[in-house]
Scaffold this motif. Structure first.
Motif, short mmCIF file in Angstrom:
data_model
loop_
_atom_site.label_atom_id
_atom_site.label_comp_id
_atom_site.label_asym_id
_atom_site.label_seq_id
_atom_site.Cartn_x
_atom_site.Cartn_y
_atom_site.Cartn_z
N ALA A 334 0.82 -1.21 0.00
CA ALA A 334 0.00 0.00 0.00
C ALA A 334 0.86 1.26 0.00
O ALA A 334 0.49 2.31 -0.57
N LEU A 335 2.02 1.20 0.63
CA LEU A 335 2.90 2.40 0.72
C LEU A 335 3.94 2.47 -0.39
O LEU A 335 4.70 3.44 -0.47
N LYS A 336 3.95 1.45 -1.27
CA LYS A 336 5.01 1.38 -2.28
C LYS A 336 4.91 2.54 -3.26
O LYS A 336 5.93 3.09 -3.69
N ASP A 337 3.74 2.93 -3.67
CA ASP A 337 3.60 3.98 -4.69
C ASP A 337 3.40 5.37 -4.08
O ASP A 337 2.99 6.31 -4.77
N SER A 338 3.67 5.53 -2.79
CA SER A 338 3.48 6.83 -2.15
C SER A 338 4.51 7.84 -2.66
O SER A 338 5.67 7.52 -2.90
N SER A 339 4.05 9.05 -2.84
CA SER A 339 4.93 10.13 -3.31
C SER A 339 5.66 10.82 -2.17
O SER A 339 6.54 11.64 -2.40
N VAL A 340 5.28 10.50 -0.93
CA VAL A 340 5.91 11.16 0.21
C VAL A 340 6.57 10.19 1.16
O VAL A 340 7.32 10.60 2.03
N ILE A 341 6.25 8.92 1.05
CA ILE A 341 6.82 7.91 1.95
C ILE A 341 7.59 6.90 1.12
O ILE A 341 7.11 6.44 0.08
N THR A 342 8.80 6.59 1.52
CA THR A 342 9.63 5.62 0.81
C THR A 342 10.38 4.77 1.81
O THR A 342 10.43 5.06 3.00
N ASP A 343 10.98 3.70 1.25
CA ASP A 343 11.80 2.78 2.05
C ASP A 343 11.02 2.21 3.23
O ASP A 343 11.51 2.11 4.37
N ALA A 344 9.78 1.86 2.97
CA ALA A 344 8.97 1.26 4.04
C ALA A 344 9.43 -0.17 4.31
O ALA A 344 9.79 -0.92 3.40
N GLY A 345 9.43 -0.55 5.58
CA GLY A 345 9.83 -1.91 5.98
C GLY A 345 9.47 -2.16 7.43
O GLY A 345 9.34 -1.24 8.23
N PHE A 346 9.27 -3.47 7.74
CA PHE A 346 8.90 -3.84 9.10
C PHE A 346 10.15 -3.97 9.94
O PHE A 346 11.20 -4.43 9.49
N GLN A 347 10.01 -3.55 11.16
CA GLN A 347 11.08 -3.73 12.14
C GLN A 347 10.62 -4.77 13.15
O GLN A 347 9.61 -4.59 13.84
N GLY A 348 11.30 -5.83 13.19
CA GLY A 348 10.86 -6.96 14.02
C GLY A 348 9.84 -7.81 13.25
O GLY A 348 9.62 -7.65 12.05
#
Length: 385
Positions: A334-348
């Motif tokens: 869902a956040l992959k194509d965001s124009s303001v949010i990048t490098d999303a990933g889970f921690q843990g």
């Protein structure tokens, strides 16, 4: 005093000779004549040359007085007539300034010996004494028997020599004439030789027999010259004082302008610094994604059934999202194509929540810079049909 004057005479004669040989006397005489010609006739006498010569000549017991260059006499008298010389002489010179009056006794040319001599150039500084030593060789008389004068001629002479003329008259012929004039109360300033209607231009009288005249006008001229020199010095001092005052004023103005220039330079630098800081803040604001835009984009992209318990953004642009979702694994898509949010990933790891039946997650991402976000947005809009 006589010895001192004798020692100074050669140098003085040298100066006089060089002055007469220069063009300055002729120029000054011409200039003075031109200036006097511009004055009214009544004023011209006040600026005359000074000495006013009159020629006195004896013929037997009679005397005649005339002006140089004129044949007609101003006065004639017979010395045998009592009181006549004083009356005639005084009446003829009544209008003459006594300070300027000069009388020359003229001797007939046959009574005067004139002889040309060739002397070394070194003798020019002391012609009178040199010719006096040569008197008995050049004339039949000794130096004590004559009145004499020496004048330098302009005729060509051999190299290293000069041509002079000796003019001499015996004392036996001159002294009786001087004695006759003294009995009439007349003093002469020179004894000269008659030449046509004028005089030769020499003075046979020795310096000790020449009358010593007071010169009040010369004294006044010296005072006026000293006053003029003093005024000139005062004018020069005043001019220098004015220049120094003007220079001090200019220096004060320059110092004030230098201070104002330094103040202006400081204000300009401060303005440039403020402009740079303002530009930096404006550029940073332009390149930084706003918090409202970031929340709006995250809210629009997170699927239904997902809520956040914590949402944080630090100064480096690091985003932290903690919450629960029914399908937490789909949040990255869902956040992959965001124009303001990048490098999303889970921690843990994703963990199920027994209470809500959903999956608990902690997701990290980074805020996409505006300069990088715009090309991405433009690319995505270009790919749309």
């Amino acid at each position: 005093m006589t010895t001192a004057m004798s020692s100074l005479r050669p140098g003085w004669e040298r100066v006089r000779r060089r002055w007469r040989a220069s063009p300055l006397p002729g120029f000054l005489a011409w200039w003075g004549g031109e200036l006097r010609a511009l004055l009214p006739p009544r004023w011209r006498g006040w600026f005359a040359s000074g000495a006013d010569w009159y020629l006195l000549q004896a013929v037997g017991d009679s005397w005649s007085l005339r002006r140089p260059g004129r044949a007609e006499p101003l006065a004639e008298w017979n010395e045998a007539v009592e009181g006549m010389p004083a009356r005639a002489f005084g009446a003829a010179l009544q209008q003459v300034d006594q300070e300027d009056l000069r009388v020359a006794l003229l001797l007939p040319a046959p009574q005067v010996l004139r002889r040309r001599l060739s002397l070394p150039q070194a003798a020019r500084d002391n012609l009178h004494e040199v010719v006096g030593f040569e008197m008995d060789r050049q004339t039949p008389f000794g130096v004590a028997q004559v009145y004499y004068a020496v004048r330098e001629l302009d005729t060509p002479a051999p190299a290293g020599r000069c041509t002079v003329e000796l003019v001499a008259a015996t004392r036996a012929s001159v002294d009786p004439l001087l004695a006759r004039l003294r009995t009439q109360g007349i003093a002469v300033d020179a004894v000269d030789v008659a030449r046509a209607d004028d005089r030769l231009g020499v003075n046979l009288l020795p310096p000790e027999q020449r009358p010593h005249r007071a010169h009040p006008r010369r004294r006044l001229n010296l005072i006026l010259a000293a006053a003029a020199a003093l005024l000139l010095l005062l004018v020069g001092a005043e001019w220098r004082h004015n220049r120094e005052a003007a220079l001090a004023t200019m220096q004060a103005e320059v110092a004030a302008m230098r201070g104002e220039a330094a103040e202006v330079a400081s204000l300009r630098q401060q303005l440039q610094d403020n402009a740079g800081a303002a530009g930096f803040l404006a550029q940073r604001k332009k390149n930084t994604v706003g918090m409202l835009e970031l929340l709006r984009d995250a809210t629009a992209r997170l699927p239904e059934g997902t809520w956040l318990e914590r949402f944080s953004v630090d100064n480096s642009g690091q985003i932290g999202m903690q919450g629960q979702s029914q399908q937490a694994a789909k949040l990255l898509d869902a956040l992959k194509d965001s124009s303001v949010i990048t490098d999303a990933g889970f921690q843990g790891s994703i963990q199920p929540d027994a209470t809500t039946g959903k999956e608990r997650f902690y997701l990290t991402a980074r805020v996409r810079q505006a300069a990088a976000a715009k090309p991405a947005a433009a690319a995505s809009s270009g790919d749309a049909p």
